[in-house]
Design an enzyme around this catalytic site. Sequence first.
Site, PDB file in Angstrom:
ATOM      1  CG  ASP A 492       4.827   7.827 -82.929  1.00  0.00           C
ATOM      2  OD1 ASP A 492       4.873   8.212 -84.111  1.00  0.00           O
ATOM      3  OD2 ASP A 492       4.291   6.754 -82.569  1.00  0.00           O
ATOM      4  CB  ILE A 493      -0.349   9.014 -81.473  1.00  0.00           C
ATOM      5  CG1 ILE A 493      -0.439  10.535 -81.305  1.00  0.00           C
ATOM      6  CG2 ILE A 493      -1.586   8.335 -80.884  1.00  0.00           C
ATOM      7  CD1 ILE A 493      -1.616  11.161 -82.042  1.00  0.00           C
ATOM      8  CD  GLU A 535       1.732   7.885 -86.663  1.00  0.00           C
ATOM      9  OE1 GLU A 535       2.198   6.749 -86.608  1.00  0.00           O
ATOM     10  OE2 GLU A 535       1.375   8.418 -87.754  1.00  0.00           O
TER      11      GLU A 535
END
Length: 616
Positions: A492-493, A535
Amino acid sequence: MTQKNFRFMFTVYFVVFGLIITVFSSFIGYKLQMININEQIDTDAQRVAELKKGNILKSGIDRMDAITTALASNEALSEYMAAPNAENKKNLINVFYAIAASDRLIMQARFLDADGKEKIRIDRKKESDAPFVVADDKLQDKSARDYFQIVSKMTTPTHWHSRLDLNIENGKIEVPYRPTIRVAVPLLDNKKFAGMVIVNMLTSNLLANLRTSAEFEHFIIDKDGNFILHPEDKYSWGKYTGQKPANKEFSLETLPKEGLYAFSINDILKNDDNAVLVLKHKKEHENSIASANIKTALIIALLSALISIPLAIYASITPSRLQKALVSSNTELKRFADIIDRYVITATTKTNSIITAVSSAFAKTSGYQKEELIGQSISIVKHPDTPKELFADMWSHISSGDKWQGEMKNQTKDGGEYWLDQTIIPIANEGKEIVSYMSVGVDISAKKELEEISAIDKLTGTMTRRKLDETVCIETERAVRSQKPLSFILVDIDHFKQVNDTHGHQVGDYVLKTTADLIAKNIRKSDMLGRYGGEEFLIVCPDTNGESAMILAEKLRKTIFEYDFETVGQKSISLGVAELATHECADELIKRADGALYEAKNTGRNQAVSAASLPA
């Protein structure tokens, strides 16, 4: 005059008028038919020539070419030329013997090497005899023979035909005459002559079928003016016997002329004979045409006199309608057949996979001309990526008489690929013996391309969620079946929403794509990357335990953190790692990886957390 007399008079008028019209029409018709006799004879000559050339001569020569091609393109010959050992030679002899035994017109089949030396030779004394293998010490050097000198200089694998000759035994022409022809094919290795296959075949039956018809006398003359074929046998093969008719009826220089029709057959024989088929019209045929025309005119006149004109007109209405319907149906049938040929991908093969017919759609799709496909094995379009198991399944169905249907990847002439949804149907004869196979296919290349496109996320170039879900299930089942480790890494960004809110979605898209590219470049070829949502990304790591997956996760975290993103500068990712446990399904594995990811984000982000480190 009474009503009855009027009725009789008008009846007589109509009958007399009908008879006059009938006699006049019959006379004119007869005269026109007599005028058209020459045109009819011309038409008959063209018809007979086309029949003899196309149906008989071409079919016979094509058959000889096919036999020679079958020997030249056989795998056993390639293996022997690559490794000329005893075992390969034995296999090649068996192939030559089998083909010679299959056709009693084959009198000799040979393989000559690049130096003109006979390496394989199968002989047959007479049609009724079985073929036999010529011993090695009897094999000869043929390098000085004219056919070797010609074929060895050929640069393409085309067929060479000798002149039509008579069979010679012990230095003498065999009687009765046994005409033969040699057919040869050069064997080329990188366009360099490597040997040749040559077959001697009897042409007695072929010439016998060319020599007669009801309407014409038949002659075949070579370029030197010698008769190869003459209605009087004693004048045939004049170049050997020296016999020529005392009264020269015609020569090549005077052809064509009235009553004589000349047709070159060199386009089929393709040899040094430059032979011409000459048809001489029989006078009795012309008389029979005239007699038939007279009889026809008389019969028409008689029938017309007996049948009233109104009745004939009335009677013709129904046949005219039927004929119109028949023509319309025939036109529609031809149109339908043309549509099938142009748009339906079909092929027919023998049981040994040799192609006998293909549609124009098949030729267009494969990139070959029809002539390039006919006589070749259907494997000419086989794609090297097609699994052997698929062919094994196909053959097990069709060889037992069952229909087979499936998707098959094929290869075009230029090395491209195309997909067919293919149905193969066995064709049996009256004895229920399978004699051929028919394949009907639909081009699904566009569908396959669409499937491939739908499996790739447009923005990041990674797998879509749908494709990713399929991959997760497949890899989990494979790991359970093979009892090998499997790990998932959820990525996950961090603070991605701030990027979109601060810099806009274009910059957000750039960060997503760049992150995906950096991950893809730093994982193994066997690892699979997909966009899990928003994301988030999921990395499927086959044959990887949790410890190794953590090492990879840390490597990816560091790579992203050290990368300088345009506009936004430094970014970080959080990662959750989980290894497949015993009796665990794919959903449970993802749930544990998601829990590890949650822990990573909840305890500061920019870190990788293993599900194994969390309390159960």
